[in-house]
Motif scaffolding. Sequence first.
Motif, PDB file in Angstrom:
ATOM      1  N   LEU A 273       0.647  -1.549   0.196  1.00 17.91           N
ATOM      2  CA  LEU A 273      -0.435   0.293  -0.507  1.00 17.91           C
ATOM      3  C   LEU A 273       0.782   1.561  -0.503  1.00 17.91           C
ATOM      4  O   LEU A 273       0.289   2.301  -0.428  1.00 17.91           O
ATOM      5  CB  LEU A 273      -1.057   0.317   1.649  1.00 17.91           C
ATOM      6  N   LEU A 274       1.958   1.460   0.522  1.00 22.51           N
ATOM      7  CA  LEU A 274       2.910   2.170   0.388  1.00 22.51           C
ATOM      8  C   LEU A 274       3.900   2.549  -0.812  1.00 22.51           C
ATOM      9  O   LEU A 274       4.368   3.779  -0.895  1.00 22.51           O
ATOM     10  CB  LEU A 274       3.377   2.175   1.775  1.00 22.51           C
ATOM     11  N   GLN A 275       3.870   1.088  -0.900  1.00 25.54           N
ATOM     12  CA  GLN A 275       4.667   2.118  -2.714  1.00 25.54           C
ATOM     13  C   GLN A 275       4.885   2.527  -3.436  1.00 25.54           C
ATOM     14  O   GLN A 275       5.826   3.474  -3.259  1.00 25.54           O
ATOM     15  CB  GLN A 275       5.115   0.177  -2.673  1.00 25.54           C
ATOM     16  N   PRO A 276       3.352   2.732  -3.869  1.00 25.92           N
ATOM     17  CA  PRO A 276       3.276   3.507  -4.860  1.00 25.92           C
ATOM     18  C   PRO A 276       3.539   4.676  -4.420  1.00 25.92           C
ATOM     19  O   PRO A 276       3.510   6.143  -5.228  1.00 25.92           O
ATOM     20  CB  PRO A 276       2.015   3.395  -5.128  1.00 25.92           C
ATOM     21  N   HIS A 277       3.894   5.393  -2.875  1.00 26.07           N
ATOM     22  CA  HIS A 277       4.395   6.267  -3.223  1.00 26.07           C
ATOM     23  C   HIS A 277       5.194   7.230  -2.597  1.00 26.07           C
ATOM     24  O   HIS A 277       5.730   8.271  -2.737  1.00 26.07           O
ATOM     25  CB  HIS A 277       3.083   7.288  -1.465  1.00 26.07           C
ATOM     26  N   TYR A 278       6.269   5.903  -2.997  1.00 26.02           N
ATOM     27  CA  TYR A 278       7.905   6.448  -2.466  1.00 26.02           C
ATOM     28  C   TYR A 278       8.035   7.299  -3.786  1.00 26.02           C
ATOM     29  O   TYR A 278       9.074   8.439  -3.761  1.00 26.02           O
ATOM     30  CB  TYR A 278       8.699   5.391  -2.414  1.00 26.02           C
ATOM     31  N   ALA A 286      17.132   9.378   4.879  1.00 23.57           N
ATOM     32  CA  ALA A 286      18.277   9.075   5.194  1.00 23.57           C
ATOM     33  C   ALA A 286      17.568   7.363   5.742  1.00 23.57           C
ATOM     34  O   ALA A 286      16.901   7.424   6.612  1.00 23.57           O
ATOM     35  CB  ALA A 286      18.955   9.385   6.752  1.00 23.57           C
ATOM     36  N   ILE A 287      18.115   6.482   4.463  1.00 18.93           N
ATOM     37  CA  ILE A 287      18.381   4.556   4.685  1.00 18.93           C
ATOM     38  C   ILE A 287      19.394   4.466   5.333  1.00 18.93           C
ATOM     39  O   ILE A 287      20.830   4.283   4.408  1.00 18.93           O
ATOM     40  CB  ILE A 287      17.424   4.158   2.925  1.00 18.93           C
ATOM     41  N   LEU A 288      19.069   3.491   6.341  1.00 14.88           N
ATOM     42  CA  LEU A 288      20.647   2.941   7.082  1.00 14.88           C
ATOM     43  C   LEU A 288      20.285   1.538   6.880  1.00 14.88           C
ATOM     44  O   LEU A 288      19.179   1.108   6.826  1.00 14.88           O
ATOM     45  CB  LEU A 288      21.248   3.323   7.792  1.00 14.88           C
ATOM     46  N   ARG A 304      16.633  -0.672  -3.320  1.00 10.21           N
ATOM     47  CA  ARG A 304      15.993   0.117  -4.431  1.00 10.21           C
ATOM     48  C   ARG A 304      14.499   0.798  -4.105  1.00 10.21           C
ATOM     49  O   ARG A 304      14.749   2.126  -4.645  1.00 10.21           O
ATOM     50  CB  ARG A 304      14.761  -1.564  -3.964  1.00 10.21           C
ATOM     51  N   LEU A 305      14.996   1.527  -2.592  1.00 11.23           N
ATOM     52  CA  LEU A 305      14.172   2.405  -1.672  1.00 11.23           C
ATOM     53  C   LEU A 305      14.962   3.947  -2.665  1.00 11.23           C
ATOM     54  O   LEU A 305      14.025   4.826  -2.795  1.00 11.23           O
ATOM     55  CB  LEU A 305      13.578   2.590  -0.528  1.00 11.23           C
ATOM     56  N   HIS A 306      15.880   3.972  -1.516  1.00 11.71           N
ATOM     57  CA  HIS A 306      16.770   4.725  -2.049  1.00 11.71           C
ATOM     58  C   HIS A 306      16.925   4.854  -3.853  1.00 11.71           C
ATOM     59  O   HIS A 306      16.696   6.312  -3.782  1.00 11.71           O
ATOM     60  CB  HIS A 306      18.424   4.462  -2.112  1.00 11.71           C
ATOM     61  N   GLY A 307      16.463   4.383  -4.921  1.00  7.84           N
ATOM     62  CA  GLY A 307      16.445   4.656  -5.618  1.00  7.84           C
ATOM     63  C   GLY A 307      15.194   4.851  -6.161  1.00  7.84           C
ATOM     64  O   GLY A 307      14.955   5.557  -7.628  1.00  7.84           O
ATOM     65  N   VAL A 309      12.980   7.100  -4.063  1.00  3.25           N
ATOM     66  CA  VAL A 309      12.680   8.398  -2.947  1.00  3.25           C
ATOM     67  C   VAL A 309      13.842   9.464  -3.495  1.00  3.25           C
ATOM     68  O   VAL A 309      15.836   9.452  -3.249  1.00  3.25           O
ATOM     69  CB  VAL A 309      12.967   8.286  -2.091  1.00  3.25           C
ATOM     70  N   ALA A 310      13.783  10.318  -3.922  1.00  2.50           N
ATOM     71  CA  ALA A 310      14.328  11.777  -4.469  1.00  2.50           C
ATOM     72  C   ALA A 310      15.417  12.142  -3.664  1.00  2.50           C
ATOM     73  O   ALA A 310      14.672  12.241  -2.043  1.00  2.50           O
ATOM     74  CB  ALA A 310      13.896  12.620  -5.730  1.00  2.50           C
ATOM     75  N   GLY A 311      16.795  12.283  -3.371  1.00  2.32           N
ATOM     76  CA  GLY A 311      17.403  13.149  -2.819  1.00  2.32           C
ATOM     77  C   GLY A 311      17.431  12.342  -1.613  1.00  2.32           C
ATOM     78  O   GLY A 311      18.234  12.599  -0.399  1.00  2.32           O
TER      79      GLY A 311
END
Length: 350
Positions: A273-278, A286-288, A304-307, A309-311
Amino acid sequence: MFRFVPPRGSRKVGQGLSRLLKTTTRVNADAVRQGGQVASEVARKAARKAVEAVKARTEPAPHAPPGRFVEVDGVRVHVIVHGQGRPVVLIHGNGTMAEDWVISGVVERLARSYRVIAIDRPGFGHSERPRHRVWTAAAQARLLHGVLGKLSVERPVLVGHSWGTLVALALAAQGQDDLRGLVLLSGYYYPTRRADVGLIAPLAVPGLGDAARAMTPDSVGRLLAPGVFRHVFSPQPVPARFTARFPVAVAVHPRQARASAEDTATMTTAAALLQPHYPRLRLPVAILSGDADAVVDPREQSCRLHGEVAGSTLTLLPGKGHMIHYGAAARIARVVDGQMALTGRALRWQ
């Protein structure tokens, strides 16, 4: 996500439950064959165990709460608050609790500069989890929003670990809070096939799950706990301070076991459900992750999330497992410092 029952542990629990159910069935059948008097005694013992199980699910967890309570929409939520200054909110993963942030040293490190609020999610630690609600990530985010309002928290940095990253992202998606930034640790963001979900999902079914938990002695959870801890910390050893201080009695309590099973069962749906919003997120993120995480694959999830989410920034910690907040508290604090230093903008989901 610190899951009380990760994939390898899930198979052990499933096998243990299966053996327990088979043994119970065999004993009851033998009792019936031996005569009505023995069967009656077995029934009385079963009734007593059922009453004890119900009491266990309603009584407080066997551990004094280290924080205080906030009531939101009739739900008592346990929070641990330390320090002063701009707020940082800590959201724990599955199977653990707010106290984990204290044991790891993250609370102490951040409280030197900020007001730190660690929150027990519904059903974990000392927070309630009423049965009349379905506690999806979105529902937990709405409760969290109410807690932050009661505590007068404005423009926080949210730090989520594992399952807690879903709640952080859901809170962002709801757009009710002006967030300064997100710090996502060892997160699960995209639905995948997971063996633990299939094994644990039946335990989330009302009635069936209650019966299974009632027939499973606390000693089973305590017996399995060390193996689970080794798995989530792997390849690092389990820290001595975790072994000494983590409240295992709370983690294996029937109330928290139910919450953990329900969260495991809804995890993939929450991510879907969250995936379309990324790609629409406009906020410092910040992703660690540990590059040796045995619970959540960092390439399938964090990278994959880093790719998308812009910035966003991505940090893979060499040789680290799932519980990166142990041993990386200073690194997490520096990331929070960096987000606090940004002027930022209010959250926008386009």
